[in-house]
Scaffold this motif. Structure first.
Motif, PDB file in Angstrom:
ATOM      1  N   ALA A 198     -10.910   4.637  -8.299  1.00 26.05           N
ATOM      2  CA  ALA A 198     -11.323   5.224  -7.017  1.00 26.05           C
ATOM      3  C   ALA A 198     -12.660   5.949  -7.142  1.00 26.05           C
ATOM      4  CB  ALA A 198     -10.245   6.189  -6.511  1.00 26.05           C
ATOM      5  N   VAL A 199     -12.882   6.611  -8.279  1.00 26.94           N
ATOM      6  CA  VAL A 199     -14.181   7.305  -8.449  1.00 26.94           C
ATOM      7  C   VAL A 199     -15.328   6.298  -8.447  1.00 26.94           C
ATOM      8  CG1 VAL A 199     -13.404   9.434  -9.583  1.00 26.94           C
ATOM      9  CG2 VAL A 199     -13.842   7.414 -10.978  1.00 26.94           C
ATOM     10  N   ALA A 200     -15.074   5.117  -8.993  1.00 23.88           N
ATOM     11  CA  ALA A 200     -16.122   4.086  -8.999  1.00 23.88           C
ATOM     12  C   ALA A 200     -16.330   3.524  -7.589  1.00 23.88           C
ATOM     13  CB  ALA A 200     -15.759   2.968  -9.969  1.00 23.88           C
ATOM     14  N   ILE A 201     -15.237   3.408  -6.824  1.00 24.03           N
ATOM     15  CA  ILE A 201     -15.376   2.943  -5.428  1.00 24.03           C
ATOM     16  C   ILE A 201     -16.234   3.935  -4.651  1.00 24.03           C
ATOM     17  CG2 ILE A 201     -14.147   2.452  -3.264  1.00 24.03           C
ATOM     18  CD1 ILE A 201     -11.756   1.516  -4.937  1.00 24.03           C
ATOM     19  N   ASP A 202     -15.935   5.212  -4.832  1.00 28.51           N
ATOM     20  CA  ASP A 202     -16.704   6.228  -4.105  1.00 28.51           C
ATOM     21  C   ASP A 202     -18.184   6.194  -4.492  1.00 28.51           C
ATOM     22  OD1 ASP A 202     -14.417   6.971  -2.874  1.00 28.51           O
ATOM     23  OD2 ASP A 202     -14.009   8.692  -4.173  1.00 28.51           O
ATOM     24  N   ALA A 203     -18.452   5.981  -5.759  1.00 24.10           N
ATOM     25  CA  ALA A 203     -19.851   6.033  -6.212  1.00 24.10           C
ATOM     26  C   ALA A 203     -20.608   4.735  -5.966  1.00 24.10           C
ATOM     27  CB  ALA A 203     -19.900   6.396  -7.699  1.00 24.10           C
ATOM     28  N   THR A 204     -19.903   3.595  -6.067  1.00 23.29           N
ATOM     29  CA  THR A 204     -20.636   2.313  -6.041  1.00 23.29           C
ATOM     30  C   THR A 204     -20.042   1.277  -5.078  1.00 23.29           C
ATOM     31  OG1 THR A 204     -19.293   1.169  -7.713  1.00 23.29           O
ATOM     32  CG2 THR A 204     -21.032   2.618  -8.541  1.00 23.29           C
ATOM     33  N   GLY A 205     -18.858   1.540  -4.551  1.00 22.18           N
ATOM     34  CA  GLY A 205     -18.193   0.540  -3.707  1.00 22.18           C
ATOM     35  C   GLY A 205     -17.376  -0.461  -4.501  1.00 22.18           C
ATOM     36  N   ASN A 206     -17.499  -0.438  -5.842  1.00 19.87           N
ATOM     37  CA  ASN A 206     -16.829  -1.419  -6.697  1.00 19.87           C
ATOM     38  C   ASN A 206     -15.938  -0.681  -7.706  1.00 19.87           C
ATOM     39  OD1 ASN A 206     -16.153  -3.312  -8.649  1.00 19.87           O
ATOM     40  ND2 ASN A 206     -18.212  -4.194  -8.809  1.00 19.87           N
ATOM     41  N   PRO A 207     -14.629  -1.023  -7.775  1.00 14.80           N
ATOM     42  CA  PRO A 207     -13.751  -0.285  -8.695  1.00 14.80           C
ATOM     43  C   PRO A 207     -13.996  -0.605 -10.179  1.00 14.80           C
ATOM     44  CG  PRO A 207     -12.518  -2.034  -7.615  1.00 14.80           C
ATOM     45  CD  PRO A 207     -13.883  -2.019  -6.979  1.00 14.80           C
ATOM     46  N   TYR A 208     -14.709  -1.690 -10.469  1.00 15.29           N
ATOM     47  CA  TYR A 208     -15.106  -1.997 -11.860  1.00 15.29           C
ATOM     48  C   TYR A 208     -16.555  -2.485 -11.822  1.00 15.29           C
ATOM     49  CZ  TYR A 208     -14.890  -3.962 -16.628  1.00 15.29           C
ATOM     50  OH  TYR A 208     -15.110  -4.255 -17.964  1.00 15.29           O
ATOM     51  N   PRO A 209     -17.479  -1.551 -11.712  1.00 15.60           N
ATOM     52  CA  PRO A 209     -18.882  -1.935 -11.545  1.00 15.60           C
ATOM     53  C   PRO A 209     -19.417  -2.727 -12.741  1.00 15.60           C
ATOM     54  CG  PRO A 209     -18.561   0.433 -11.166  1.00 15.60           C
ATOM     55  CD  PRO A 209     -17.294  -0.096 -11.744  1.00 15.60           C
TER      56      PRO A 209
ATOM     57  N   ASP B 160      -3.002   4.035  -1.726  1.00 17.02           N
ATOM     58  CA  ASP B 160      -1.583   3.633  -1.738  1.00 17.02           C
ATOM     59  C   ASP B 160      -1.025   3.647  -0.320  1.00 17.02           C
ATOM     60  OD1 ASP B 160      -1.865   3.588  -4.434  1.00 17.02           O
ATOM     61  OD2 ASP B 160      -0.830   5.485  -4.798  1.00 17.02           O
ATOM     62  N   ASN B 161      -1.478   4.613   0.477  1.00 15.37           N
ATOM     63  CA  ASN B 161      -0.920   4.758   1.821  1.00 15.37           C
ATOM     64  C   ASN B 161      -1.706   3.984   2.875  1.00 15.37           C
ATOM     65  OD1 ASN B 161       0.998   6.455   0.712  1.00 15.37           O
ATOM     66  ND2 ASN B 161      -0.356   8.233   0.878  1.00 15.37           N
ATOM     67  N   ASP B 162      -2.604   3.138   2.417  1.00 13.74           N
ATOM     68  CA  ASP B 162      -3.395   2.367   3.367  1.00 13.74           C
ATOM     69  C   ASP B 162      -3.351   0.879   2.997  1.00 13.74           C
ATOM     70  OD1 ASP B 162      -5.207   1.212   5.023  1.00 13.74           O
ATOM     71  OD2 ASP B 162      -6.967   2.225   4.189  1.00 13.74           O
ATOM     72  N   PRO B 163      -2.299   0.167   3.473  1.00 15.53           N
ATOM     73  CA  PRO B 163      -2.167  -1.229   3.079  1.00 15.53           C
ATOM     74  C   PRO B 163      -3.349  -2.090   3.540  1.00 15.53           C
ATOM     75  CG  PRO B 163      -0.304  -0.519   4.456  1.00 15.53           C
ATOM     76  CD  PRO B 163      -1.265   0.622   4.397  1.00 15.53           C
ATOM     77  N   SER B 164      -4.160  -1.605   4.469  1.00 17.51           N
ATOM     78  CA  SER B 164      -5.268  -2.437   4.964  1.00 17.51           C
ATOM     79  C   SER B 164      -6.557  -2.233   4.163  1.00 17.51           C
ATOM     80  CB  SER B 164      -5.526  -2.132   6.444  1.00 17.51           C
ATOM     81  OG  SER B 164      -6.038  -0.819   6.549  1.00 17.51           O
ATOM     82  N   ALA B 165      -6.540  -1.310   3.198  1.00 14.98           N
ATOM     83  CA  ALA B 165      -7.765  -1.068   2.410  1.00 14.98           C
ATOM     84  C   ALA B 165      -8.216  -2.369   1.740  1.00 14.98           C
ATOM     85  CB  ALA B 165      -7.505   0.009   1.360  1.00 14.98           C
ATOM     86  N   LYS B 166      -9.471  -2.691   1.904  1.00 19.45           N
ATOM     87  CA  LYS B 166      -9.982  -3.971   1.363  1.00 19.45           C
ATOM     88  C   LYS B 166     -10.259  -3.863  -0.142  1.00 19.45           C
ATOM     89  CE  LYS B 166     -10.520  -6.751   5.048  1.00 19.45           C
ATOM     90  NZ  LYS B 166      -9.337  -6.122   5.668  1.00 19.45           N
ATOM     91  N   VAL B 167     -10.739  -2.698  -0.552  1.00 24.17           N
ATOM     92  CA  VAL B 167     -11.014  -2.482  -1.970  1.00 24.17           C
ATOM     93  C   VAL B 167     -10.032  -1.438  -2.478  1.00 24.17           C
ATOM     94  CG1 VAL B 167     -12.811  -1.914  -3.638  1.00 24.17           C
ATOM     95  CG2 VAL B 167     -13.445  -2.803  -1.403  1.00 24.17           C
ATOM     96  N   ARG B 168      -9.379  -1.724  -3.595  1.00 17.06           N
ATOM     97  CA  ARG B 168      -8.383  -0.804  -4.141  1.00 17.06           C
ATOM     98  C   ARG B 168      -8.711  -0.491  -5.600  1.00 17.06           C
ATOM     99  NH1 ARG B 168      -4.468  -1.534  -0.413  1.00 17.06           N
ATOM    100  NH2 ARG B 168      -3.200   0.000  -1.472  1.00 17.06           N
ATOM    101  N   PRO B 169      -8.397   0.738  -6.037  1.00 15.88           N
ATOM    102  CA  PRO B 169      -8.686   1.113  -7.431  1.00 15.88           C
ATOM    103  C   PRO B 169      -8.053   0.151  -8.438  1.00 15.88           C
ATOM    104  CG  PRO B 169      -7.893   3.016  -6.189  1.00 15.88           C
ATOM    105  CD  PRO B 169      -7.802   1.842  -5.272  1.00 15.88           C
ATOM    106  N   GLU B 170      -6.816  -0.287  -8.141  1.00 17.64           N
ATOM    107  CA  GLU B 170      -6.100  -1.171  -9.074  1.00 17.64           C
ATOM    108  C   GLU B 170      -6.877  -2.457  -9.353  1.00 17.64           C
ATOM    109  OE1 GLU B 170      -4.765   0.454  -6.595  1.00 17.64           O
ATOM    110  OE2 GLU B 170      -3.238   1.715  -7.547  1.00 17.64           O
TER     111      GLU B 170
END
Ligand code: IPM
Ligand code: MG
Length: 359
Positions: free
Chosen positions: A45-56, A80-90
């Motif tokens: 999630a920290v990578a999503i916040d910083a770059t939009g990509n969970p594994y930059p 976890d609580n947003d099934p519509s999220a397009k990008v996920r940390p996992e």
């Protein structure tokens, strides 16, 4: 020796537990005369916040250039609580596993004498349990295509796929593991229902003659889930597909007394990754209460698997064991919370032990 390690702390309690594991790595490196060089990189999630990509890409490059990756945890309730999220940390964790070719996840399970009473299972059942689960990590339903949802939104599907190559390489590794241990291998599948499991079973049977000393048994996953809890001591090496391995290893952690004690190594084609089996435990994030032992024990696996430095690994295990015996533990391992140490205090204890004990 020069130790060149990528550090991916990730989300939730990740940064706190990894900080302690790194201190222990540093202390052990110093004691044995190694030079530790660590490079931090973003994941989850920290990578999503910083770059939009969970594994930059930048993180992947750092991993590829390192000898080993020390990984914390990923995941955030926001997703976890947003099934519509397009990008996920996992997706970051899965992308890392795929891009590094980490097809084998090795999850050893031992009981610690001082924690026997922390397990809800009876002591005589679990005392001396010592087995390893080898979980296939880059195939099966986690990666199978197609995966998705019909246009009307009312039907969804995942696909479980395994190729002969994928099954052969994980079974080969498992047979070899069994040869180095007690020469017993349990192949866990659902061959009475699933086509992929029947392929696994067929290939395992084909390979059996190459390892005449290994006693192989085949067990359906539902039965294995039961036997694991009822007779954990009967197992030596278990091998199974991705999803079954995910579930069985969480179950197995109950034998050790806490999820906070189980390390893992993910190995394969490129750089190996060492991480606790537990998740990001968001409720505890920032509170300095999470158990750092699983991550510290993952560092022991790192020394062993990435560098073949067995003495360093043994010292870390000895230090963790000593902290348990001394009662220097986090709240997951105490009945009386007022006696619990913080994450960093457990780190202090273990670092201090490493510094003062004989090599
Ligand atoms: C694990 C975790 C991951 C998995 C999640 C976070 C995607 O549960 O490493 O066991 O399912 O593989
Ligand atoms: Mg899991």
């Amino acid at each position: 020796m020069k130790l060149n390690i990528a550090v991916l702390a990730g989300d939730g309690i990740g940064p706190e537990i990894v900080a302690q594991a790194l201190r222990v790595t540093q202390a052990v490196a110093k004691k044995f005369g190694h030079e530790l060089h660590s490079t931090e990189a973003l994941v989850g999630a920290v990578a999503i916040d910083a770059t939009g990509n969970p594994y930059p890409e930048a993180t992947h490059e750092i991993c590829m250039k390192s000898d080993a990756v020390l990984f914390g945890a990923i995941g955030h309730p926001r997703f976890d609580n947003d099934p519509s999220a397009k990008v996920r940390p996992e997706q970051g964790l899965l992308a890392m596993r795929k891009k590094l070719g980490l097809y084998a996840n090795i999850r050893p399970l031992i009981t610690f004498p001082s924690l026997l009473d922390k397990s809800p299972l009876k002591t005589d059942r679990i005392e001396g349990a010592d087995f390893v689960v080898i979980r296939e990590l880059t195939g099966g339903m986690y990666f199978g295509e197609p995966q998705g949802r019909s246009e009307d939104g009312n039907t969804s599907y995942d696909t479980c796929i395994y190729t002969r190559m994928e099954v052969e390489r994980i079974l080969k590794l498992s047979f070899e593991f069994a040869m180095k241990r007690n020469k017993r291998l349990t192949v866990v599948d659902k061959a009475n229902v699933l086509a992929t499991s029947r392929l696994w079973r067929q290939i395992a049977k084909e390979m059996e003659p190459q390892y005449p000393e290994v006693a192989v048994e085949y067990m359906f996953v539902d039965n294995a889930a039961m036997q694991l809890i009822q007779w954990p001591k009967r197992f030596d090496v278990m091998v199974t597909e991705n999803m079954f391995g995910d579930i069985l290893t969480d179950e197995a952690s109950v034998i050790a007394g806490s999820m906070g004690m189980l390390p893992s190594a993910s190995i394969g084609i490129h750089t190996s990754v060492f991480e606790p089996i537990h998740g990001s435990y968001p409720q505890a994030a920032g509170k300095n209460i999470a158990n750092p032992c699983a991550t510290i024990l993952s560092v022991a696996m790192l020394f062993e698997y990435a560098y073949s430095l067995g003495k360093e690994a043994a010292l870390i295990r000895k230090a963790v064991e000593a902290s348990l015996v001394a009662g220097a533990v986090t709240e997951d391992l105490t009945d009386d919370k007022s006696k619990a140490l913080s994450t960093s205090a457990v780190g202090d204890w273990i670092v201090d032990y490493v510094n003062r004990v004989e090599r």
